[in-house]
Write a protein that holds these residues in place. Structure first.
Motif, PDB file in Angstrom:
ATOM      1  N   GLN A   9      57.191  81.489  58.824  1.00  0.00           N
ATOM      2  CA  GLN A   9      57.306  82.800  58.184  1.00  0.00           C
ATOM      3  C   GLN A   9      58.303  83.696  58.893  1.00  0.00           C
ATOM      4  OE1 GLN A   9      53.572  84.680  58.259  1.00  0.00           O
ATOM      5  NE2 GLN A   9      54.168  86.385  56.982  1.00  0.00           N
ATOM      6  N   TYR A  10      58.362  83.563  60.212  1.00  0.00           N
ATOM      7  CA  TYR A  10      59.142  84.555  60.968  1.00  0.00           C
ATOM      8  C   TYR A  10      60.542  84.100  61.311  1.00  0.00           C
ATOM      9  CZ  TYR A  10      54.490  86.428  61.490  1.00  0.00           C
ATOM     10  OH  TYR A  10      53.244  86.911  61.242  1.00  0.00           O
TER      11      TYR A  10
ATOM     12  N   SER B 173      56.919  88.976  65.158  1.00  0.00           N
ATOM     13  CA  SER B 173      57.329  89.413  63.827  1.00  0.00           C
ATOM     14  C   SER B 173      58.743  88.911  63.649  1.00  0.00           C
ATOM     15  CB  SER B 173      57.293  90.924  63.730  1.00  0.00           C
ATOM     16  OG  SER B 173      58.340  91.447  64.511  1.00  0.00           O
ATOM     17  N   LYS B 174      59.314  89.128  62.463  1.00  0.00           N
ATOM     18  CA  LYS B 174      60.651  88.592  62.221  1.00  0.00           C
ATOM     19  C   LYS B 174      61.665  89.153  63.196  1.00  0.00           C
ATOM     20  CE  LYS B 174      60.334  87.263  57.463  1.00  0.00           C
ATOM     21  NZ  LYS B 174      60.688  87.465  56.103  1.00  0.00           N
ATOM     22  N   LYS B 175      61.454  90.421  63.544  1.00  0.00           N
ATOM     23  CA  LYS B 175      62.502  91.045  64.369  1.00  0.00           C
ATOM     24  C   LYS B 175      62.474  90.568  65.798  1.00  0.00           C
ATOM     25  CE  LYS B 175      62.319  95.166  61.662  1.00  0.00           C
ATOM     26  NZ  LYS B 175      61.545  96.375  61.661  1.00  0.00           N
ATOM     27  N   ASN B 176      61.264  90.431  66.350  1.00  0.00           N
ATOM     28  CA  ASN B 176      61.248  90.157  67.787  1.00  0.00           C
ATOM     29  C   ASN B 176      61.117  88.682  68.110  1.00  0.00           C
ATOM     30  OD1 ASN B 176      58.631  89.582  67.240  1.00  0.00           O
ATOM     31  ND2 ASN B 176      57.777  91.352  68.302  1.00  0.00           N
ATOM     32  N   LEU B 177      61.077  87.817  67.124  1.00  0.00           N
ATOM     33  CA  LEU B 177      60.843  86.404  67.410  1.00  0.00           C
ATOM     34  C   LEU B 177      61.938  85.833  68.294  1.00  0.00           C
ATOM     35  CD1 LEU B 177      59.181  83.846  66.884  1.00  0.00           C
ATOM     36  CD2 LEU B 177      60.717  83.361  65.020  1.00  0.00           C
TER      37      LEU B 177
ATOM     38  N   GLN C  37      48.177  94.511  67.981  1.00  0.00           N
ATOM     39  CA  GLN C  37      49.632  94.529  67.884  1.00  0.00           C
ATOM     40  C   GLN C  37      50.275  95.743  68.496  1.00  0.00           C
ATOM     41  OE1 GLN C  37      51.083  93.885  63.987  1.00  0.00           O
ATOM     42  NE2 GLN C  37      51.173  91.680  64.304  1.00  0.00           N
TER      43      GLN C  37
ATOM     44  N   LYS D  87      45.509  93.262  63.993  1.00  0.00           N
ATOM     45  CA  LYS D  87      46.310  94.489  63.916  1.00  0.00           C
ATOM     46  C   LYS D  87      46.047  95.418  65.088  1.00  0.00           C
ATOM     47  CE  LYS D  87      47.621  94.582  59.203  1.00  0.00           C
ATOM     48  NZ  LYS D  87      46.548  93.902  58.440  1.00  0.00           N
TER      49      LYS D  87
ATOM     50  N   LYS E 228      51.880  95.453  72.065  1.00  0.00           N
ATOM     51  CA  LYS E 228      52.852  94.396  72.248  1.00  0.00           C
ATOM     52  C   LYS E 228      53.638  94.540  73.544  1.00  0.00           C
ATOM     53  CE  LYS E 228      55.041  94.396  68.444  1.00  0.00           C
ATOM     54  NZ  LYS E 228      55.892  94.230  67.271  1.00  0.00           N
TER      55      LYS E 228
END
Lengths: 123, 696
Positions: B410-411, B369-373, B339, B336, B342
Motif C-alpha cells: 500500500q505504501y 505512511s506513503k510519505k515517510n516509508l 501514530q 491511530k 511517531k
C-alpha cells in the motif's frame, strides 16, 4: 514464571545458581556461559532486560557481581527487577554483620552499598 | 578398636569443610578439574563413614560442586540419609542437596515419602519448614498424591510461618496431582482472609497462578479480589491481583468496566514503576476486550498512551523498554492513538541499546505512511550496514520487507526503488531470509508490469555476479535470490538487452554448486531464454548464430544431466534431447523457432484468493449432485481391519450385499447347494449362516 536465578562474577564464574525447572547438568553450564556473555557485553546505559531465545533475562550489576534472573513472558519485568534488589538488601541485612564466616557461603565478598530503607523508589 | 577410633578422629580433623573446599578451588585455578576430582574422592570416603556429621559435611560440599556443574546423582541415597538426621542443621543440608539435584527421574525419591511425612508432623516448626521448602523442588506425582493430605492440614497450622509455606507448596502439588485441588480449594479460599499478611499474599499468589491456567473457575472470586485490591497497600500483592484481573477480563466484560476506575486511580497515584506498568498493561487488556469504542474508553487509552510516552521519554533505559513494550500492545487494536508519537519512536530507533531498537522496530509497523516509508527504510538500511553478523540484522531485514509489503504494498509509490532496495539487501551475507527476498522479487516483478524492464536488468546483473553470491550455499541463504533472478530473466526474457550474455552466465560451471532446487529453475529458464534468442536470430536471418547457440547448449547441458539432484537431472535430460532434435532440424534448415516458442506460450497471471468464487457455475451443472452412486450404509461402516484376512473377507462380503433381491438369493442358494453336494470334502453341518470373519 521465574526459570532460574544466577549470581555470577565478572570473570564468568557462577557463584550461585538455582533452577526452578529441571535442566540437565551439562546444559546448565552451557546456558550459564551464554547468559553471562550476553550480560557482560552490555554497557551501563543499556536497559536491564535482554531477550534471549524464547524467554527474557533481567539482570542487575552490584560491584563485581551480576545477578541474572530468567523469566518467561507472563512475568512483569519491572517487578522482577525490584525483586532482585529486594533479595540483595535481604542478604545485606542478614550477612553484613557476620562477614568472616559466611563470606564464602554467600560467594565472593561483595561491597554492596547498604541502603537504609527498602526501596519502592521513584526512578 | 580404640586405635581405630583415634585414627578416625584424627582423620576427621583433616576433613575439609565447605569453606576449605571453596578456598582450595580458588587456589587451584590451573588444575581445577584435577583438584575437584581429588575432593570428590575424599567425599566418597567421608560418605562411607557412620558419623552423620561427617556425611552432612560431605553432602554440603557436594551441593557446591553440583552448582559448578558436576553431577552428584550417584550420592542420592546418601543425601536421603542426611535428610533423616535428627539435628536440624544436618537435615537442612540434606534437603538443600535434594532440592538441587533430585528430579522426577531419580529412583530413590520414593524412599523419602515417610521421612517427609515425619518431618511434616514434627513439633519443631523449622523441621516442617525445611521439609516443605525442599519438597517443593522435587515433588513428583507420587509424592504429591501421598502427601497432599498432610500438607492440607498444615495449611491450618497455628504458626503463620508454616501456613505460608504450606499454601505455597500446594500450587506445586496441584500441578503434579490435579485431583488434590478440589478438596483443598475451600481451605485455600479461607487463607485469602487470613490475619497474617504473609499467608494472605501467599494465597493470592497461588490463586493467581491457578487462575491464569484456567480463568473460568475463578471468576466467582473476583469480588473478593476486588476488595483486596482496594484495601491492600502491599505492592507485590497488588501486582499479582492486577495481573489476575487481566486474565479474567476477557471472560467477563462487566468486570472490565468496573476495573477501569480503580486502575486509573492507581496509575495516577502510585510511585512504583512496576505497579504502574502492570496497571497500564491490564488497562490495555481490558480495553482490547471491550473494544466496542465507548467514548470514555478513548479517554483511558489516551491516558495510557500519555503515561507510556512519559516512560519512553525517561532517561532510564528500563522504563523506555517497558514503555515501548506496552505501546506495541496498544498498537494492535488502536493504531491511530500511537501514530501521533511517531517522532519519539523514530528517535528510539537510533538508540544504542539493542533491546530498545528491537521494540521500536516492532512499533514501526503501524507508523509507516506513503510519505515517510522511503525515509524510514533508508534509516533502516544504514542500521543494516552497521549491524554486522547479528540476529538484529536478520530482524531488520524481515522488518524492512514486512513494512514494505504490508497491505499489498500500500505504501510503496516507487517500485523501482523497492527493487533496488531488494538488490542491495542481497549483498548481506549470512542471512537466513534469502527466500523472503526472493519471494518479494518474484511477487513484485509478476504483479507490477511497468517495472519489469528494470527488474529484468537488475536480475541479469545479479546473475552475472552470481559467483559472489553462490559462495554461500546454505539453505535459505542469500543464494535463494538466484532462484528469483533466473526465473524472472527466463519468464520476461523479452525485456532482456543482452540475452546471450545472460544465457552464458546461467551456463557457467559454478552453477552446479548451487542447491538442487535453484539449479532446476536455472535449467528450465535456460530453455525459455534459448527459445527467445532462437526466435530473434531466425527472424534476423542469422542462421549461424542460431546454430552456435544450439551448440553451446548441447555442450553445457551435460553437466546438469550428471547432477545428483533428481529434478535437475530429469529436466536437463529432457531438454538435452529436445535441443538435439532441434539441432537436427536446424541442419536441415527447417525454421523451428516458432514451435519452440510455442512451448512457452501464455502468461501466468497471479490469481486472487477469492477468484474461484467468482467463476460462474455453468447452466445445468449441479455441484451438489452425486457423481457416482452413494455407497450403501453397510459399506460406510469402514472399520480399520484388525488383520489382513479380516479386511479381505469384509470387502468380499460388502461387495456382495448391495443390489441383492429375492430371485438372486434363490439362484445363489441353488448354485451353492449344488457345489456342496459335489464337494467331497464339504462337511454338512447345521444350517448356520456362513460367518465371514476369520479374525482371531
Amino acid at each position: 514464571m521465574i526459570k532460574f536465578f544466577l549470581m555470577v562474577n565478572k570473570q564468568g564464574q557462577t557463584r550461585l545458581s538455582r533452577y526452578y525447572e529441571h535442566v540437565e547438568i551439562h546444559k546448565r553450564t552451557m546456558l550459564e556461559a551464554e547468559v553471562i556473555k550476553n550480560c557482560l557485553s552490555r554497557s551501563k546505559e543499556q536497559c536491564s532486560f535482554i531477550e534471549y531465545k524464547d524467554f527474557k533475562l533481567v539482570y542487575r550489576q552490584y560491584a563485581a557481581l551480576f545477578i541474572v534472573v530468567g523469566i518467561n513472558e507472563t512475568e512483569n519485568e519491572m517487578a522482577v527487577y525490584e525483586l532482585i534488589h529486594n533479595f540483595v538488601e535481604v542478604l545485606d541485612r542478614y550477612f553484613s554483620r557476620v562477614i568472616s564466616s559466611n563470606g564464602a557461603r554467600s560467594g565472593e565478598s561483595t561491597n554492596v552499598p547498604s541502603h537504609s530503607e527498602q526501596g519502592w523508589t521513584k526512578y | 578398636m580404640a586405635l581405630k577410633m583415634v585414627k578416625g578422629s584424627i582423620d576427621r580433623m583433616f576433613d575439609k569443610n565447605l569453606q576449605d573446599l571453596v578456598r582450595g578451588i580458588r587456589n587451584h585455578k590451573e588444575d581445577e578439574a584435577k583438584y575437584i576430582s581429588q575432593c570428590i574422592d575424599e567425599i566418597k570416603q567421608e560418605l562411607k563413614q557412620d558419623n552423620i556429621a561427617v556425611k552432612a559435611n560431605a553432602v554440603c560440599k557436594l551441593t557446591y560442586l553440583q552448582m559448578l556443574g558436576y553431577d552428584i546423582s550417584w550420592a542420592a541415597f546418601n543425601i536421603i540419609e542426611v535428610m533423616s538426621a535428627s539435628k536440624f542443621t544436618f537435615k537442612r543440608i540434606g534437603y538443600l542437596a535434594a532440592s538441587q539435584c533430585f528430579h522426577e527421574g531419580t529412583d530413590v525419591i520414593m524412599l523419602t515419602t515417610n521421612q517427609i511425612r515425619k518431618d511434616l508432623s514434627s513439633p519443631n516448626q523449622y523441621d516442617t519448614g525445611v521439609a516443605l521448602t525442599g519438597l517443593s523442588c522435587f515433588v513428583t506425582p507420587d509424592l504429591a498424591r501421598d502427601l497432599a493430605n498432610d500438607i492440607m492440614t498444615l495449611m491450618s497450622h497455628t504458626k503463620p510461618y508454616i501456613r505460608k509455606k504450606a499454601v505455597l507448596i500446594m500450587y506445586k502439588v496441584f500441578l503434579k496431582y490435579p485431583e488434590s485441588l478440589r478438596p483443598a480449594f475451600p481451605r485455600l479460599k479461607e487463607k485469602l482472609e487470613d490475619p497474617d499478611p504473609g499467608v494472605q499474599s501467599a494465597a493470592v499468589n497461588v490463586i493467581c497462578e491457578l487462575a491464569r491456567r484456567n480463568p473460568k473457575n475463578y471468576l466467582s472470586l473476583a469480588p473478593l479480589f476486588f476488595k483486596l485490591m482496594t484495601s491492600s497497600t502491599n505492592n507485590w500483592v497488588l501486582i499479582k491481583i492486577i495481573k489476575l484481573f487481566g486474565a479474567l477480563t476477557p471472560l467477563e466484560p462487566r468486570l472490565g468496566k468496573k476495573l477501569i476506575e480503580p486502575l486509573t486511580n492507581l496509575i495516577h497515584s502510585t510511585s512504583a514503576m512496576s505497579l504502574l506498568y502492570e496497571c497500564v498493561n491490564t488497562v490495555i487488556a481490558v480495553l482490547i476486550s471491550l473494544s466496542s469504542g465507548m467514548p470514555n474508553h478513548s479517554a483511558s487509552i489516551q491516558l495510557c498512551v500519555q503515561k507510556l510516552r512519559i516512560l519512553i521519554e525517561d532517561s532510564d533505559q528500563n522504563l523506555k523498554y517497558l514503555g515501548l513494550l506496552a505501546m506495541s500492545k496498544i498498537l494492535k487494536t488502536h493504531p491511530k492513538s500511537v501514530q501521533s508519537h511517531k517522532d519519539l519512536i523514530l528517535q528510539c530507533l537510533d538508540d544504542k541499546d539493542e533491546s530498545i531498537r528491537l521494540r521500536a522496530l516492532d512499533l514501526l509497523y503501524g507508523m509507516v505512511s506513503k510519505k515517510n516509508l522511503m525515509e524510514i527504510v533508508k534509516k533502516l538500511m544504514i542500521h543494516v550496514d552497521k549491524a554486522e553478523g547479528t540476529t538484529y540484522r536478520d530482524e531488520l531485514l524481515t522488518k524492512i520487507i514486512d513494512i514494505c509489503s504490508q497491505s499489498n504494498y500500500q505504501y510503496i509509490t516507487n517500485f523501482e526503488w523497492y527493487i533496488s532496495i531488494l538488490v542491495e539487501l542481497t549483498r548481506l551475507e549470512g542471512t537466513r531470509h534469502g527466500h523472503l527476498i526472493a519471494a518479494q522479487m518474484l511477487d513484485v516483478a509478476i504483479r507490477v508490469k511497468a517495472i519489469r524492464k528494470f527488474a529484468v536488468s537488475q536480475m541479469a546483473m545479479l546473475l552475472d555476479n552470481a559467483h559472489l553470491i553462490a559462495s554461500n550455499t546454505q539453505r535459505n541463504g542469500i543464494c535463494e535470490v538466484l532462484y528469483a533472478a533466473a526465473w524472472i530473466c527466463g519468464e520476461f526474457s523479452e525485456h532482456l538487452e543482452e540475452s546471450n550474455q545472460t544465457l552464458e552466465a546461467m551456463l557457467r560451471p559454478k552453477v552446479t554448486t548451487l542447491p538442487g532446487h535453484i539449479q532446476a529453475v536455472y535449467v528450465q529458464n535456460m530453455v525459455k531464454l534459448y527459445a527467445s534468442i532462437l526466435q530473434q536470430k531466425e527472424q534476423a536471418g542469422e542462421k549461424e548464430a542460431a546454430q552456435e547457440i544450439t551448440q553451446l547448449m548441447i555442450d553445457r547441458l551435460p553437466q546438469f544431466v550428471q547432477s545428483a539432484d533428481l529434478e535437475v537431472q530429469e529436466r536437463a535430460s529432457c531438454i538435452l534431447q529436445l535441443i538435439k532434435y532441434i539441432q537436427k532440424l536446424q541442419i536441415k534448415e527447417v525454421p523451428v523457432a516458432e514451435e519452440v516458442i510455442a512451448l512457452f506460450a501464455g502468461e501466468l497471471n497471479p490469481v486472487a484468493p477469492k477468484a474461484q468464487k467468482k467463476v460462474p457455475v455453468p447452466e445445468g451443472l449441479d455441484l451438489d449432485a452425486w457423481i457416482n452412486e452413494p455407497p450403501s450404509d453397510s459399506e460406510s461402516e469402514d472399520e480399520k481391519p484388525k488383520t489382513i484376512f479380516h479386511d479381505e473377507e469384509q470387502r468380499h462380503s460388502r461387495n456382495r450385499q448391495p443390489e441383492i433381491d429375492e430371485e438372486e438369493l434363490a439362484r445363489r442358494r441353488e448354485v451353492r447347494k449344488q457345489e456342496q453336494a459335489n464337494n467331497p470334502f464339504y462337511i454338512k453341518s447345521s444350517p448356520s449362516p456362513q460367518k465371514v470373519s476369520l479374525a482371531c
